[in-house]
Design a protein around this motif. Structure first.
Motif, PDB file in Angstrom:
ATOM      1  N   ARG A 150       0.816  -1.218   0.000  1.00  0.00           N
ATOM      2  CA  ARG A 150       0.000   0.000   0.000  1.00  0.00           C
ATOM      3  C   ARG A 150       0.848   1.265   0.000  1.00  0.00           C
ATOM      4  NH1 ARG A 150      -2.379   3.535   3.601  1.00  0.00           N
ATOM      5  NH2 ARG A 150      -4.336   4.413   2.843  1.00  0.00           N
ATOM      6  N   ASN A 151       1.852   1.339   0.869  1.00  0.00           N
ATOM      7  CA  ASN A 151       2.683   2.543   0.927  1.00  0.00           C
ATOM      8  C   ASN A 151       3.445   2.770  -0.378  1.00  0.00           C
ATOM      9  OD1 ASN A 151       1.854   3.171   3.523  1.00  0.00           O
ATOM     10  ND2 ASN A 151       3.532   2.043   4.474  1.00  0.00           N
ATOM     11  N   GLU A 152       3.934   1.698  -0.980  1.00  0.00           N
ATOM     12  CA  GLU A 152       4.616   1.816  -2.271  1.00  0.00           C
ATOM     13  C   GLU A 152       3.649   2.266  -3.363  1.00  0.00           C
ATOM     14  OE1 GLU A 152       7.582  -1.634  -2.914  1.00  0.00           O
ATOM     15  OE2 GLU A 152       6.183  -2.278  -1.338  1.00  0.00           O
ATOM     16  N   LEU A 153       2.432   1.760  -3.328  1.00  0.00           N
ATOM     17  CA  LEU A 153       1.428   2.168  -4.307  1.00  0.00           C
ATOM     18  C   LEU A 153       1.126   3.659  -4.186  1.00  0.00           C
ATOM     19  CD1 LEU A 153      -0.980  -0.865  -3.976  1.00  0.00           C
ATOM     20  CD2 LEU A 153       0.220  -0.189  -6.069  1.00  0.00           C
ATOM     21  N   LEU A 154       0.996   4.135  -2.955  1.00  0.00           N
ATOM     22  CA  LEU A 154       0.742   5.562  -2.743  1.00  0.00           C
ATOM     23  C   LEU A 154       1.918   6.400  -3.236  1.00  0.00           C
ATOM     24  CD1 LEU A 154      -0.876   5.367   0.789  1.00  0.00           C
ATOM     25  CD2 LEU A 154      -2.016   6.056  -1.342  1.00  0.00           C
ATOM     26  N   GLU A 155       3.129   5.949  -2.962  1.00  0.00           N
ATOM     27  CA  GLU A 155       4.318   6.661  -3.430  1.00  0.00           C
ATOM     28  C   GLU A 155       4.370   6.678  -4.958  1.00  0.00           C
ATOM     29  OE1 GLU A 155       9.114   6.042  -3.213  1.00  0.00           O
ATOM     30  OE2 GLU A 155       7.927   5.448  -1.468  1.00  0.00           O
ATOM     31  N   ASP A 156       4.105   5.539  -5.584  1.00  0.00           N
ATOM     32  CA  ASP A 156       4.103   5.466  -7.049  1.00  0.00           C
ATOM     33  C   ASP A 156       3.002   6.334  -7.652  1.00  0.00           C
ATOM     34  OD1 ASP A 156       6.330   3.931  -7.316  1.00  0.00           O
ATOM     35  OD2 ASP A 156       5.277   2.094  -7.918  1.00  0.00           O
ATOM     36  N   TRP A 157       1.867   6.409  -6.979  1.00  0.00           N
ATOM     37  CA  TRP A 157       0.783   7.262  -7.467  1.00  0.00           C
ATOM     38  C   TRP A 157       1.265   8.719  -7.534  1.00  0.00           C
ATOM     39  CZ3 TRP A 157      -3.207   7.552 -10.303  1.00  0.00           C
ATOM     40  CH2 TRP A 157      -4.081   8.621 -10.206  1.00  0.00           C
ATOM     41  N   GLU A 158       2.004   9.140  -6.511  1.00  0.00           N
ATOM     42  CA  GLU A 158       2.533  10.510  -6.511  1.00  0.00           C
ATOM     43  C   GLU A 158       3.571  10.698  -7.621  1.00  0.00           C
ATOM     44  OE1 GLU A 158       1.253  13.060  -4.935  1.00  0.00           O
ATOM     45  OE2 GLU A 158      -0.190  11.673  -4.027  1.00  0.00           O
ATOM     46  N   PHE A 159       4.400   9.688  -7.869  1.00  0.00           N
ATOM     47  CA  PHE A 159       5.351   9.764  -8.986  1.00  0.00           C
ATOM     48  C   PHE A 159       4.595   9.948 -10.305  1.00  0.00           C
ATOM     49  CE2 PHE A 159       8.547   7.093  -6.463  1.00  0.00           C
ATOM     50  CZ  PHE A 159       9.345   8.191  -6.161  1.00  0.00           C
ATOM     51  N   CYS A 160       3.552   9.169 -10.497  1.00  0.00           N
ATOM     52  CA  CYS A 160       2.772   9.250 -11.735  1.00  0.00           C
ATOM     53  C   CYS A 160       2.085  10.606 -11.871  1.00  0.00           C
ATOM     54  CB  CYS A 160       1.742   8.124 -11.790  1.00  0.00           C
ATOM     55  SG  CYS A 160       2.478   6.494 -11.996  1.00  0.00           S
ATOM     56  N   ARG A 161       1.564  11.117 -10.789  1.00  0.00           N
ATOM     57  CA  ARG A 161       0.931  12.443 -10.835  1.00  0.00           C
ATOM     58  C   ARG A 161       1.935  13.511 -11.224  1.00  0.00           C
ATOM     59  NH1 ARG A 161      -2.730  13.885  -5.894  1.00  0.00           N
ATOM     60  NH2 ARG A 161      -2.526  15.786  -7.072  1.00  0.00           N
ATOM     61  N   ALA A 162       3.196  13.329 -10.844  1.00  0.00           N
ATOM     62  CA  ALA A 162       4.256  14.280 -11.181  1.00  0.00           C
ATOM     63  C   ALA A 162       4.883  13.949 -12.545  1.00  0.00           C
ATOM     64  CB  ALA A 162       5.331  14.267 -10.097  1.00  0.00           C
ATOM     65  N   ARG A 163       4.271  12.995 -13.242  1.00  0.00           N
ATOM     66  CA  ARG A 163       4.741  12.543 -14.558  1.00  0.00           C
ATOM     67  C   ARG A 163       6.153  11.957 -14.501  1.00  0.00           C
ATOM     68  NH1 ARG A 163       0.806  14.124 -18.108  1.00  0.00           N
ATOM     69  NH2 ARG A 163      -0.343  15.990 -17.565  1.00  0.00           N
ATOM     70  N   SER A 164       6.434  11.280 -13.393  1.00  0.00           N
ATOM     71  CA  SER A 164       7.701  10.571 -13.216  1.00  0.00           C
ATOM     72  C   SER A 164       7.448   9.073 -13.327  1.00  0.00           C
ATOM     73  CB  SER A 164       8.293  10.872 -11.840  1.00  0.00           C
ATOM     74  OG  SER A 164       8.602  12.233 -11.725  1.00  0.00           O
ATOM     75  N   GLU A 165       8.494   8.344 -13.577  1.00  0.00           N
ATOM     76  CA  GLU A 165       8.398   6.891 -13.701  1.00  0.00           C
ATOM     77  C   GLU A 165       8.175   6.261 -12.321  1.00  0.00           C
ATOM     78  OE1 GLU A 165       8.365   3.499 -16.044  1.00  0.00           O
ATOM     79  OE2 GLU A 165       8.644   5.556 -16.746  1.00  0.00           O
ATOM     80  N   PRO A 166       7.150   5.418 -12.168  1.00  0.00           N
ATOM     81  CA  PRO A 166       6.958   4.739 -10.881  1.00  0.00           C
ATOM     82  C   PRO A 166       8.044   3.686 -10.662  1.00  0.00           C
ATOM     83  CG  PRO A 166       5.362   3.946 -12.472  1.00  0.00           C
ATOM     84  CD  PRO A 166       6.130   5.059 -13.131  1.00  0.00           C
ATOM     85  N   LYS A 167       8.277   3.359  -9.399  1.00  0.00           N
ATOM     86  CA  LYS A 167       9.234   2.299  -9.057  1.00  0.00           C
ATOM     87  C   LYS A 167       8.569   0.950  -9.254  1.00  0.00           C
ATOM     88  CE  LYS A 167      11.397   5.058  -5.421  1.00  0.00           C
ATOM     89  NZ  LYS A 167      11.648   5.127  -3.980  1.00  0.00           N
ATOM     90  N   SER A 168       9.386  -0.061  -9.479  1.00  0.00           N
ATOM     91  CA  SER A 168       8.818  -1.407  -9.607  1.00  0.00           C
ATOM     92  C   SER A 168       8.593  -1.992  -8.219  1.00  0.00           C
ATOM     93  CB  SER A 168       9.749  -2.313 -10.427  1.00  0.00           C
ATOM     94  OG  SER A 168      10.969  -2.469  -9.759  1.00  0.00           O
ATOM     95  N   MET A 169       7.674  -2.940  -8.141  1.00  0.00           N
ATOM     96  CA  MET A 169       7.343  -3.588  -6.872  1.00  0.00           C
ATOM     97  C   MET A 169       7.457  -5.086  -7.029  1.00  0.00           C
ATOM     98  SD  MET A 169       4.072  -1.484  -5.515  1.00  0.00           S
ATOM     99  CE  MET A 169       3.680  -0.217  -6.698  1.00  0.00           C
ATOM    100  N   GLU A 170       7.710  -5.739  -5.923  1.00  0.00           N
ATOM    101  CA  GLU A 170       7.822  -7.190  -5.923  1.00  0.00           C
ATOM    102  C   GLU A 170       6.441  -7.815  -6.178  1.00  0.00           C
ATOM    103  OE1 GLU A 170      10.591  -9.124  -5.567  1.00  0.00           O
ATOM    104  OE2 GLU A 170      11.684  -7.229  -5.663  1.00  0.00           O
ATOM    105  N   PRO A 171       6.408  -8.898  -6.950  1.00  0.00           N
ATOM    106  CA  PRO A 171       5.135  -9.600  -7.142  1.00  0.00           C
ATOM    107  C   PRO A 171       4.757 -10.360  -5.874  1.00  0.00           C
ATOM    108  CG  PRO A 171       6.904 -10.773  -8.220  1.00  0.00           C
ATOM    109  CD  PRO A 171       7.495  -9.487  -7.681  1.00  0.00           C
ATOM    110  N   LEU A 172       3.518 -10.778  -5.799  1.00  0.00           N
ATOM    111  CA  LEU A 172       3.071 -11.602  -4.685  1.00  0.00           C
ATOM    112  C   LEU A 172       3.646 -12.996  -4.855  1.00  0.00           C
ATOM    113  CD1 LEU A 172       1.273 -11.708  -2.174  1.00  0.00           C
ATOM    114  CD2 LEU A 172      -0.566 -12.515  -3.648  1.00  0.00           C
ATOM    115  N   GLU A 173       4.301 -13.495  -3.860  1.00  0.00           N
ATOM    116  CA  GLU A 173       4.922 -14.825  -3.921  1.00  0.00           C
ATOM    117  C   GLU A 173       3.926 -15.881  -3.537  1.00  0.00           C
ATOM    118  OE1 GLU A 173       8.136 -15.575  -4.864  1.00  0.00           O
ATOM    119  OE2 GLU A 173       8.385 -13.478  -5.395  1.00  0.00           O
TER     120      GLU A 173
END
Length: 60
Positions: free
Chosen positions: A37-60
């Protein structure tokens, strides 16, 4: 091989899910959302700023 198309959306802030998705897959998606969740929120802010989101680990 059968292909299934599903529409499913999870609201980042609340975790509220909408749409049709197989129960087992839905459970896994919601588990992944909870873990990232925290990574998703951070990536959402990156996208809003037109920056590349970070990658996240898949569910194992």
């Amino acid at each position: 091989m059968t292909t299934h198309h599903c529409t499913f959306m999870v609201e980042i802030w609340s975790g509220v899910a909408q749409g049709k998705f197989p129960k087992r897959a839905r459970r896994h998606v919601l588990e992944w959302h909870d873990l990232h969740r925290n990574e998703l929120l951070e990536d959402w802010e990156f996208c809003r700023a037109r920056s590349e989101p970070k990658s996240m680990e898949p569910l194992e």
